[in-house]
Design a protein around this motif. Structure first.
Motif, PDB file in Angstrom:
ATOM      1  N   ARG A  25      -0.544  -7.218  -5.561  1.00 32.47           N
ATOM      2  CA  ARG A  25       0.100  -6.634  -4.379  1.00 32.47           C
ATOM      3  C   ARG A  25      -1.006  -6.046  -3.512  1.00 32.47           C
ATOM      4  O   ARG A  25      -1.785  -5.227  -3.967  1.00 32.47           O
ATOM      5  CB  ARG A  25       1.097  -5.539  -4.754  1.00 32.47           C
ATOM      6  CG  ARG A  25       1.789  -4.932  -3.526  1.00 32.47           C
ATOM      7  CD  ARG A  25       2.735  -3.817  -3.896  1.00 32.47           C
ATOM      8  NE  ARG A  25       2.120  -2.726  -4.614  1.00 32.47           N
ATOM      9  CZ  ARG A  25       1.465  -1.697  -4.046  1.00 32.47           C
ATOM     10  NH1 ARG A  25       1.321  -1.637  -2.733  1.00 32.47           N
ATOM     11  NH2 ARG A  25       0.956  -0.740  -4.784  1.00 32.47           N
ATOM     12  N   VAL A  26      -1.098  -6.524  -2.278  1.00 33.33           N
ATOM     13  CA  VAL A  26      -2.125  -6.064  -1.351  1.00 33.33           C
ATOM     14  C   VAL A  26      -1.431  -5.292  -0.239  1.00 33.33           C
ATOM     15  O   VAL A  26      -0.470  -5.774   0.359  1.00 33.33           O
ATOM     16  CB  VAL A  26      -2.927  -7.251  -0.767  1.00 33.33           C
ATOM     17  CG1 VAL A  26      -3.988  -6.762   0.201  1.00 33.33           C
ATOM     18  CG2 VAL A  26      -3.547  -8.074  -1.890  1.00 33.33           C
ATOM     19  N   SER A  27      -1.926  -4.090   0.017  1.00 33.53           N
ATOM     20  CA  SER A  27      -1.314  -3.261   1.058  1.00 33.53           C
ATOM     21  C   SER A  27      -1.446  -3.941   2.414  1.00 33.53           C
ATOM     22  O   SER A  27      -2.329  -4.774   2.638  1.00 33.53           O
ATOM     23  CB  SER A  27      -1.964  -1.880   1.094  1.00 33.53           C
ATOM     24  OG  SER A  27      -3.339  -1.989   1.402  1.00 33.53           O
ATOM     25  N   SER A  28      -0.567  -3.583   3.318  1.00 32.34           N
ATOM     26  CA  SER A  28      -0.510  -4.248   4.622  1.00 32.34           C
ATOM     27  C   SER A  28      -1.817  -4.102   5.399  1.00 32.34           C
ATOM     28  O   SER A  28      -2.164  -4.971   6.182  1.00 32.34           O
ATOM     29  CB  SER A  28       0.655  -3.709   5.442  1.00 32.34           C
ATOM     30  OG  SER A  28       0.514  -2.320   5.633  1.00 32.34           O
ATOM     31  N   THR A  41       8.459  -5.035 -10.842  1.00 30.05           N
ATOM     32  CA  THR A  41       7.656  -3.824 -10.656  1.00 30.05           C
ATOM     33  C   THR A  41       6.826  -3.921  -9.382  1.00 30.05           C
ATOM     34  O   THR A  41       6.719  -2.950  -8.625  1.00 30.05           O
ATOM     35  CB  THR A  41       6.740  -3.598 -11.869  1.00 30.05           C
ATOM     36  OG1 THR A  41       7.533  -3.587 -13.049  1.00 30.05           O
ATOM     37  CG2 THR A  41       5.986  -2.287 -11.766  1.00 30.05           C
ATOM     38  N   ALA A  42       6.245  -5.085  -9.137  1.00 34.30           N
ATOM     39  CA  ALA A  42       5.460  -5.272  -7.913  1.00 34.30           C
ATOM     40  C   ALA A  42       6.336  -5.054  -6.679  1.00 34.30           C
ATOM     41  O   ALA A  42       5.913  -4.414  -5.719  1.00 34.30           O
ATOM     42  CB  ALA A  42       4.836  -6.664  -7.888  1.00 34.30           C
ATOM     43  N   MET A  43       7.567  -5.577  -6.721  1.00 33.99           N
ATOM     44  CA  MET A  43       8.485  -5.408  -5.590  1.00 33.99           C
ATOM     45  C   MET A  43       8.893  -3.950  -5.405  1.00 33.99           C
ATOM     46  O   MET A  43       8.984  -3.470  -4.283  1.00 33.99           O
ATOM     47  CB  MET A  43       9.738  -6.266  -5.781  1.00 33.99           C
ATOM     48  CG  MET A  43       9.534  -7.746  -5.539  1.00 33.99           C
ATOM     49  SD  MET A  43       8.979  -8.147  -3.876  1.00 33.99           S
ATOM     50  CE  MET A  43      10.270  -7.437  -2.890  1.00 33.99           C
ATOM     51  N   SER A  44       9.141  -3.249  -6.501  1.00 32.72           N
ATOM     52  CA  SER A  44       9.573  -1.853  -6.359  1.00 32.72           C
ATOM     53  C   SER A  44       8.443  -0.964  -5.838  1.00 32.72           C
ATOM     54  O   SER A  44       8.699   0.010  -5.144  1.00 32.72           O
ATOM     55  CB  SER A  44      10.122  -1.317  -7.681  1.00 32.72           C
ATOM     56  OG  SER A  44       9.099  -1.183  -8.628  1.00 32.72           O
ATOM     57  N   ASP A  45       7.185  -1.317  -6.137  1.00 32.31           N
ATOM     58  CA  ASP A  45       6.049  -0.533  -5.654  1.00 32.31           C
ATOM     59  C   ASP A  45       5.625  -0.917  -4.235  1.00 32.31           C
ATOM     60  O   ASP A  45       4.895  -0.174  -3.593  1.00 32.31           O
ATOM     61  CB  ASP A  45       4.845  -0.699  -6.583  1.00 32.31           C
ATOM     62  CG  ASP A  45       5.029   0.003  -7.916  1.00 32.31           C
ATOM     63  OD1 ASP A  45       6.039   0.727  -8.088  1.00 32.31           O
ATOM     64  OD2 ASP A  45       4.164  -0.175  -8.798  1.00 32.31           O
ATOM     65  N   VAL A  64      16.014  -9.418  -9.180  1.00 25.90           N
ATOM     66  CA  VAL A  64      15.067  -8.751  -8.291  1.00 25.90           C
ATOM     67  C   VAL A  64      15.724  -8.640  -6.922  1.00 25.90           C
ATOM     68  O   VAL A  64      16.172  -9.633  -6.354  1.00 25.90           O
ATOM     69  CB  VAL A  64      13.737  -9.533  -8.195  1.00 25.90           C
ATOM     70  CG1 VAL A  64      12.824  -8.924  -7.137  1.00 25.90           C
ATOM     71  CG2 VAL A  64      13.044  -9.570  -9.547  1.00 25.90           C
ATOM     72  N   ILE A  65      15.797  -7.427  -6.406  1.00 20.59           N
ATOM     73  CA  ILE A  65      16.410  -7.173  -5.102  1.00 20.59           C
ATOM     74  C   ILE A  65      15.292  -6.945  -4.098  1.00 20.59           C
ATOM     75  O   ILE A  65      14.470  -6.050  -4.270  1.00 20.59           O
ATOM     76  CB  ILE A  65      17.350  -5.958  -5.151  1.00 20.59           C
ATOM     77  CG1 ILE A  65      18.466  -6.212  -6.160  1.00 20.59           C
ATOM     78  CG2 ILE A  65      17.905  -5.659  -3.767  1.00 20.59           C
ATOM     79  CD1 ILE A  65      19.325  -5.001  -6.449  1.00 20.59           C
TER      80      ILE A  65
END
Length: 102
Positions: A25-28, A41-45, A64-65
């Protein structure tokens, strides 16, 4: 002998981690990269506009939502590249909240 077991444990751990599919996961703004082994977990973070890069492999997910504006990038987007990199496959239920399907 103690050093031998410590080195053996370190090598075993490294080998197991090397075989685990890792999601990045890379921040914007591109300043932070965090690794995950679980898409949920990646999606929730994730924050709006973050990028989630998924390697080749099959990911089994359970409900996964997606309710944030995130960019999910997998491998094998072009048929000729799947031979070189493999493809990303997501098995399970992905739910997109209204407005998240762009």
């Amino acid at each position: 002998m103690k050093q031998f077991f410590t080195i053996l444990l370190a090598l075993t751990t490294a080998a197991l981690n090397a075989q685990t599919l890792q999601i990045a996961r890379v921040s914007s703004n591109g300043t932070t990269t965090t690794l995950y082994t679980n898409l949920k977990t990646a999606m929730s973070d994730a924050q709006d506009d973050d990028f989630i890069y998924m390697p080749a492999g099959t990911f089994n997910v359970d409900s996964v939502i997606i309710q944030k504006r995130v960019n999910i990038v997998g491998t094998g987007i072009y048929p000729d590249s799947t031979l070189a990199t493999g493809k990303t496959v997501i098995n399970g239920n992905l739910y997109l909240k209204t407005g998240m399907d762009g």
